[in-house]
Design an enzyme around this catalytic site. Structure first.
Site, PDB file in Angstrom:
ATOM      1  N   LYS A  71       0.864  -1.771   0.044  1.00 20.65           N
ATOM      2  CA  LYS A  71       0.023  -0.025   0.122  1.00 20.65           C
ATOM      3  C   LYS A  71       0.818   1.653   0.300  1.00 20.65           C
ATOM      4  CE  LYS A  71      -3.680  -2.408   0.337  1.00 20.65           C
ATOM      5  NZ  LYS A  71      -4.972  -2.095  -0.912  1.00 20.65           N
TER       6      LYS A  71
ATOM      7  N   ASP B  10      -0.234  -0.373  -4.085  1.00 23.60           N
ATOM      8  CA  ASP B  10      -1.604   0.325  -4.718  1.00 23.60           C
ATOM      9  C   ASP B  10      -2.508   1.996  -3.871  1.00 23.60           C
ATOM     10  OD1 ASP B  10      -4.225   0.462  -3.912  1.00 23.60           O
ATOM     11  OD2 ASP B  10      -4.442  -1.104  -3.240  1.00 23.60           O
TER      12      ASP B  10
ATOM     13  N   GLU C  64      -1.896   0.221  -8.656  1.00 21.90           N
ATOM     14  CA  GLU C  64      -3.373   0.355  -8.084  1.00 21.90           C
ATOM     15  C   GLU C  64      -4.117   2.080  -7.916  1.00 21.90           C
ATOM     16  OE1 GLU C  64      -4.130  -3.439  -6.921  1.00 21.90           O
ATOM     17  OE2 GLU C  64      -5.589  -3.657  -5.838  1.00 21.90           O
TER      18      GLU C  64
ATOM     19  N   GLU D 136     -11.570  -3.152  -8.543  1.00 18.88           N
ATOM     20  CA  GLU D 136     -12.582  -3.746  -7.682  1.00 18.88           C
ATOM     21  C   GLU D 136     -13.475  -2.650  -6.320  1.00 18.88           C
ATOM     22  OE1 GLU D 136      -8.124  -2.512  -4.567  1.00 18.88           O
ATOM     23  OE2 GLU D 136     -10.478  -2.673  -3.288  1.00 18.88           O
TER      24      GLU D 136
ATOM     25  N   ASP E  68     -13.951  -7.672  -9.137  1.00 17.35           N
ATOM     26  CA  ASP E  68     -14.386  -8.544  -7.061  1.00 17.35           C
ATOM     27  C   ASP E  68     -15.838  -8.902  -7.728  1.00 17.35           C
ATOM     28  OD1 ASP E  68     -14.161  -6.398  -4.217  1.00 17.35           O
ATOM     29  OD2 ASP E  68     -15.762  -7.359  -4.971  1.00 17.35           O
TER      30      ASP E  68
ATOM     31  N   HIS F  64      -9.460  -9.069  -7.466  1.00 17.02           N
ATOM     32  CA  HIS F  64      -9.184  -8.223  -6.557  1.00 17.02           C
ATOM     33  C   HIS F  64      -9.792  -9.075  -5.000  1.00 17.02           C
ATOM     34  CE1 HIS F  64     -11.369  -5.989  -2.707  1.00 17.02           C
ATOM     35  NE2 HIS F  64      -9.948  -5.869  -2.432  1.00 17.02           N
TER      36      HIS F  64
END
Lengths: 451, 451
Positions: free
Chosen positions: A219, A247, A273, A300, A323, A350
């Site tokens: 992240k 992400d 992402e 997602e 997702d 995801h």
């Protein structure tokens, strides 16, 4: 004639925020939750389970939306919904009053997805097959009729969908055997939560490589200096040959996304992402043009197939992250998989959260066996959280998801977990409140520790 | 220090489906409803009202979402929220757990809009001004800070927003005087509901012209032969100089939209509204290129400013139909108005429903007085339904909305209407159920007849 006799709903919440599991630049303290639904029937042993995933507050709103669907579900004949699960999908999305709450997006659409996925869970259980196999063995014409192609006619006419599905069946037996032998590739996000220390990140990244993963994810997006330090640590931990995806969880506007991604380029991130708003198709396209060769991944939070269509039309993404529980369930995700297959865009679903790994593995495995026919540049996200609450949890070996063999969609949560984490009256939450009222330390039960 | 002390919520539903008022190709039987919210305070006489509009079933889900916002609202100081209503908007949209339910779309975002609009209602009441005037007299820098420009930086940097607002203030006094004298142009949808007979359509269309309207709107999209017959009747009723807009309410896919609109071209429709999915930005652009000179109008279901940004970037629409209660309230609609002003796209707000006319008139009047500075090719939708339930209903004369003079956002419903139409326990619904239980004719009370 057996029928659906009742629709049970549950507000299930896990206290994940207490360990910073799942923390990212936009969601620092998620309590992973499920708005959970059970279709009860009058046929012995037959039931269907489904859920929407949320991250805590507001899960009761999602449950209210599930309850709003009950009149459309109770009384349906099992023979009908198993022969054509699309009848339920179409009825729920076409409800002329409920659709105003979306249309086909957000709370009401996630509720539709939970109910539709429960119908597919029921159908697969009744057929005695895991869902991936039920889909992979279904006639192409039937699958094309199950896919929701409304509003997609300009890029994906029904004849093209049938053609793709027919082509996907060639050599399906060989791919089924390969899947059963080696499983489906996974990548792991467990090392990379924003709230983890560098030491924990390094330790978990090394373990991921030792466990056979060839891609990890970090992240980013809260602080550039932190991101540079963490990405350097991750690269040092995994070496040059492991893919590191990053992400941003929607944190940036377009120019920021470009500048920030470029500032991290020296660590060779594989993809960036959700660099900006998940609704910003043209923004994603601008970012993609500017940050190549870093790939752009998103999906997602793509609310429905119409957004996915445009992401592909606009050349906005390199990797599609569908997702299982954000859109309207299997019927809409069949359309999403068809759109991606038509364009040759790899799908890397995801997962994580509550039960998302359990669901998406079926879609990816169907896609491999009977649609795209490939696992090249494809991997399903894996996060090592909360699987113990499911009766058929995912099994990971050597960085791969093992193909599920139990009938159904792997969507069923254990009854004791439902009882314990039901909000606000389950045992865990009642004890937690009592502890707070007594002024004691809150119960930091480590339900989800991965280290 | 006065504060918000309580947040009341109400599930209000009107039985409009019984007269086919509001019927269109996708929503044949709406029961116009409001998920209604009142901010109570400890300052005598100060309160704020707001609501989300729905069309019946699922209004309880919308109310659940309002309830989920309560902890973010109770306890806030009135001085703070009146000085900077944006603090509430930002807190509600940034809630790190609730945002997962959207993000910024559907049920949770409409709830944010209702709460934020209630804050602006309160602020305008406390300032003793109708909202349009409060906005039109506010400093440009303050307004730009109120506008939510997140994710818009690539097309609308803050300096550009300030520049537009400063330019908009030139000669504002002259336009205020003109507005108070003649009001703001309206067009009417009352004749054109899909469920109305040709006779009723013709009668109401003639009356609209007699009442001073220069534009009417017809619902289309269910059956082409019907549409041709109805449009011919309407054109005959109003003559060649009155604009007739047509509205497909998302019924078509892209190719259908093009073919159907061309088939109606002989009746010179002014615009085709929502020809396809409201999420299909690129689809709208394709339709627009193909059906010119018929204009393309959309926006009532644009879920947030990011979609509006792209509709304008992609050249997808000629007319932007913002909605006061679909997006996150005044703070987001300021951004929407700025986007439109920057591109010179006329805004013709969506209205009708419950109280939407009451709300949007303020936004359009502010835009005229202090932003776009024009009413050219602009008109606010008008539907003659349910105004009697509001304490400050719109006033229409000569096809124009009269400028509201009462303080606030015209958002307050009459207490006796709340009591009567509260679902399921209000007097109307209780009596209705009792009547059904007794096997008698249901109460078809004509609450909304316009003819």
């Amino acid at each position: 004639m057996s029928r659906i006799t009742a629709v049970e709903t549950h507000d299930i919440r896990f206290p994940t925020s207490r360990e910073l599991d799942g923390s990212d630049a936009m969601h620092p303290d998620p309590d992973y939750s499920a708005a959970y639904l059970v279709l009860r029937t009058d046929e012995a042993g037959t039931e269907g389970h489904g859920f929407a995933f949320t991250i805590g507050r507001g899960n009761e709103v999602q449950v209210a939306a599930l309850n709003a669907l009950r009149p459309q579900l109770v009384g349906r004949r099992l023979d009908d919904i198993c022969a054509d699960p699309g009848t339920v999908y179409r009825a729920l999305t076409a409800d002329s009053q409920l659709r105003w709450l979306g249309p086909e997006k957000g709370v009401i659409h996630m509720a539709v997805g939970a109910a539709v996925n429960a119908v597919w869970d029921l159908a697969a259980r009744r057929a005695g097959k895991p869902l991936w196999r039920l889909l992979a063995e279904a006639p192409p014409e039937w699958l094309a009729a199950q896919a929701d192609l409304r509003y997609l006619e300009d890029v994906l006419p029904r004849e093209r969908a049938v053609e793709l599905l027919r082509a996907g069946r060639r050599d399906a037996g060989r791919r089924t055997a390969a899947l059963l032998r080696t499983g489906y590739p996974a990548y792991t996000t467990s090392p990379g939560w924003l709230g983890y220390s560098d030491e924990r990140l390094t330790r978990l990244a090394r373990r991921a490589v030792a466990d056979g993963f060839t891609q990890i994810k970090l992240k980013v997006g809260a602080d550039l200096a932190d991101d540079i330090r963490r990405l350097r640590a991750a690269r040092a931990a995994v070496g040059p040959d492991i893919r590191i995806a990053i992400d941003a969880n929607q944190r940036w506007h377009v120019r920021q996304a470009i500048e920030w991604t470029r500032a991290l380029a020296e660590f060779a991130p594989y993809w960036i992402e959700e660099p900006t708003s998940p609704d910003d198709i043209l923004g994603h396209a601008a970012v993609r043009r500017a940050v190549a060769p870093v790939k752009v991944a998103s999906g997602e939070h793509a609310q429905n197939r119409v957004i996915v269509k445009q992401l592909l039309q606009a050349g906005a993404i390199d990797v599609l992250q569908l997702d299982a529980a954000r859109v309207g369930g299997v019927n809409e995700n069949l359309a999403v998989l068809l759109l991606a297959a038509d364009r040759g865009i790899p799908v890397c679903p995801h997962a994580g959260g509550v039960g998302l790994c359990e669901l998406v593995q079926h879609l990816a495995m169907f896609d491999y066996v009977a649609l795209s026919g490939s696992t090249r540049d494809r991997a399903v996200e894996y996060v090592d959280h909360l699987h113990e609450h499911f009766t058929d949890p995912v099994r990971i070996t050597g960085g791969h998801y093992a193909a599920p063999s139990a009938p159904g969609f792997s969507a069923r949560m254990r009854p004791e977990s439902l009882a314990r984490y039901r909000y606000p009256d389950g045992e865990f939450w009642a004890a937690d409140r009592a502890g707070r009222a007594a002024g004691g330390r809150r119960d930091t039960e480590r339900t989800v520790e991965t280290a």
